[in-house]
Design a protein around this motif. Structure first.
Motif, PDB file in Angstrom:
ATOM      1  N   LEU A 216     123.384  99.323 -29.571  1.00  0.00           N
ATOM      2  CA  LEU A 216     123.823  99.789 -27.852  1.00  0.00           C
ATOM      3  C   LEU A 216     123.335 101.306 -27.985  1.00  0.00           C
ATOM      4  N   PHE A 217     122.595 101.429 -26.882  1.00  0.00           N
ATOM      5  CA  PHE A 217     121.791 102.847 -26.772  1.00  0.00           C
ATOM      6  C   PHE A 217     121.182 102.921 -25.312  1.00  0.00           C
ATOM      7  N   PRO A 218     121.438 104.146 -24.542  1.00  0.00           N
ATOM      8  CA  PRO A 218     122.284 104.883 -24.970  1.00  0.00           C
ATOM      9  C   PRO A 218     124.066 104.520 -24.501  1.00  0.00           C
ATOM     10  N   PRO A 219     124.891 105.074 -24.667  1.00  0.00           N
ATOM     11  CA  PRO A 219     124.805 106.801 -24.942  1.00  0.00           C
ATOM     12  C   PRO A 219     124.491 106.959 -26.442  1.00  0.00           C
ATOM     13  N   THR A 220     124.124 108.362 -26.667  1.00  0.00           N
ATOM     14  CA  THR A 220     123.414 108.751 -27.838  1.00  0.00           C
ATOM     15  C   THR A 220     124.520 109.018 -28.663  1.00  0.00           C
ATOM     16  N   GLU A 221     125.863 108.780 -28.578  1.00  0.00           N
ATOM     17  CA  GLU A 221     126.764 108.690 -29.735  1.00  0.00           C
ATOM     18  C   GLU A 221     126.636 107.493 -30.518  1.00  0.00           C
ATOM     19  N   LEU A 254     129.678 104.997 -19.087  1.00  0.00           N
ATOM     20  CA  LEU A 254     129.472 104.380 -17.935  1.00  0.00           C
ATOM     21  C   LEU A 254     130.401 105.064 -16.819  1.00  0.00           C
ATOM     22  N   ASP A 255     131.450 105.148 -16.939  1.00  0.00           N
ATOM     23  CA  ASP A 255     132.507 105.942 -16.052  1.00  0.00           C
ATOM     24  C   ASP A 255     132.058 107.336 -15.728  1.00  0.00           C
ATOM     25  N   SER A 256     131.357 107.933 -16.768  1.00  0.00           N
ATOM     26  CA  SER A 256     131.047 109.376 -16.113  1.00  0.00           C
ATOM     27  C   SER A 256     130.153 109.447 -15.238  1.00  0.00           C
ATOM     28  N   PHE A 257     129.308 108.392 -14.710  1.00  0.00           N
ATOM     29  CA  PHE A 257     128.314 108.741 -13.758  1.00  0.00           C
ATOM     30  C   PHE A 257     128.814 108.430 -12.379  1.00  0.00           C
ATOM     31  N   PRO A 260     128.500 102.909  -9.105  1.00  0.00           N
ATOM     32  CA  PRO A 260     128.868 101.566  -9.336  1.00  0.00           C
ATOM     33  C   PRO A 260     127.497 100.794  -9.898  1.00  0.00           C
ATOM     34  N   ASN A 261     126.180 101.287  -9.412  1.00  0.00           N
ATOM     35  CA  ASN A 261     125.308 100.566 -10.164  1.00  0.00           C
ATOM     36  C   ASN A 261     124.942 100.436 -11.493  1.00  0.00           C
ATOM     37  N   MET A 262     125.631 101.444 -12.234  1.00  0.00           N
ATOM     38  CA  MET A 262     125.532 101.651 -13.662  1.00  0.00           C
ATOM     39  C   MET A 262     126.277 100.261 -14.261  1.00  0.00           C
ATOM     40  N   TYR A 263     127.308  99.533 -13.618  1.00  0.00           N
ATOM     41  CA  TYR A 263     127.766  98.376 -14.046  1.00  0.00           C
ATOM     42  C   TYR A 263     127.191  97.087 -13.998  1.00  0.00           C
TER      43      TYR A 263
END
Length: 354
Positions: A216-221, A254-257, A260-263
């Motif tokens: 799973l990427f990103p996040p970079t972590e 996801l929440d940091s952005f 709503p389109n990120m979901y």
């Protein structure tokens, strides 16, 4: 001896094989012509041996290579600094190697409007270049992709399950399928490394559970997953995220952005590059694990031919051994293709186990 990851090896590691594969990429896949500008973007997490081999290959065919190195961004798919954006926005060919890809950003869209022939090779190193491009029969792989595309476009109901708990249901209702692993024959059309098709079922019909179990990427972590990430979808939108540490990192990202389109589910994809048999943490390679499914979340590019929207970013996750049922007929069972037309081509390719 071949090492699991090539980037730690010496500058001469796979040097002959790298040169041959880079030429194949530039000449056979990207179809570079004398006088064309070829911009290669590579960040500090990239393998410079691969980048320089590709630039040398571009120069060899008579094109004009421009090789850009820059620090790795912590925000993938975000707009880069202006000089980078300006360069890619006016390229005939853009080969992106940066680990923190800028695909989907404003400069990417400008590049396509300009007529750029783009390929995303995020995280490419010499091992990935030689295995996934150099050693592959690209013509047969394209034939396989076209066959899978035809079958998928002819199906309506799609059910995806897996032993880890995925149970995702949707309808295609005539949606077109994008074969991204093509040759770069069209201006302004982005392609990817060979071995993938992508599409979006009717977004509002996507219902159920999706479990990422490989990468799973990103996040970079993240990258290779240490524990499964379970998502619940209602009408194509994530309503719940469950799991351990990796799930918590993903949810916080996801929440940091605050978008709503990120979901939103952006696309389904199937992977079929025979050189990729397991996750490596390099998402473009992981998306092509032979027999896997990859799911995109966030921005949906116009090339997917779905509803099309922009979001603050985009992410991709892998289900390693899916079972796919099309209109109640098995297409794939736990990562093994069973459709007779598909199996016939796979046998020609000499894929182990078929």
């Amino acid at each position: 001896m071949e090492y699991p990851i090539g980037i730690e090896m010496s500058k001469d590691y796979l040097s002959f094989e790298t040169a041959k594969a880079a030429y194949k990429l530039v000449h056979d896949v990207m179809l570079a012509k004398p006088g064309e500008s070829v911009v290669i973007t590579s960040d500090s997490s990239s393998d410079r041996r691969a980048a320089e081999a590709i630039a040398n290959a571009a120069f060899t065919v008579g094109a004009e290579p421009v090789l850009i190195y820059y620090p790795t961004s912590e925000l993938a798919y975000s707009e880069p600094i202006a000089p980078i954006g300006a360069a890619v926005s006016h390229a005939d060919i853009w080969i992106e190697l940066a680990y923190s890809s800028i695909m989907h950003c404003e400069s990417f869209r400008k590049a396509l409007d300009y007529g750029c022939r783009y390929i995303n090779l995020t995280g490419l190193d010499v091992t990935m270049l030689t295995n996934c491009i150099g050693k592959i029969d690209y013509n047969l792989q394209v034939e396989l992709g076209e066959t899978i595309k035809k079958i998928m476009e002819g199906a309506d109901e799609i059910l995806v399950t897996c032993p880890n708990g995925t149970n995702l249901h949707a309808y295609n209702h005539g949606r077109k399928v994008r074969h991204s692993g093509q040759f770069a024959i069209k201006k302004g059309y982005p392609i990817m490394m060979g071995g993938q098709i992508s599409w979006s079922p009717i977004e509002e019909t996507i219902e159920g559970t999706l479990v990422f179990d490989a990468a799973l990427f990103p996040p970079t972590e993240l990258g290779m997953l240490h524990d499964n990430v379970k998502l619940t979808f209602k009408e194509g939108v994530i309503t719940n995220i469950e799991g351990g540490r990796d799930a918590a990192v993903f949810k916080a990202w996801l929440d940091s952005f605050n978008d709503p389109n990120m979901y939103r589910m952006a696309h389904y994809s199937l992977g079929f590059n025979p050189a990729v048999t397991k996750a490596t943490g390099r998402i473009v390679e992981d998306e092509r694990i032979f027999g896997c499914m990859e799911f995109g979340i966030g921005s949906q590019g116009a090339a997917i031919m779905g509803s099309f929207w922009t979001a603050a970013s985009h992410t991709d996750g892998i289900v390693s051994k899916p079972s796919i049922t099309l209109d109640n007929v098995p297409f794939e069972i736990e990562g093994r293709y069973v459709h007779p037309e598909v199996v016939e081509i796979i046998k020609k390719m000499g894929v182990a186990g078929y």
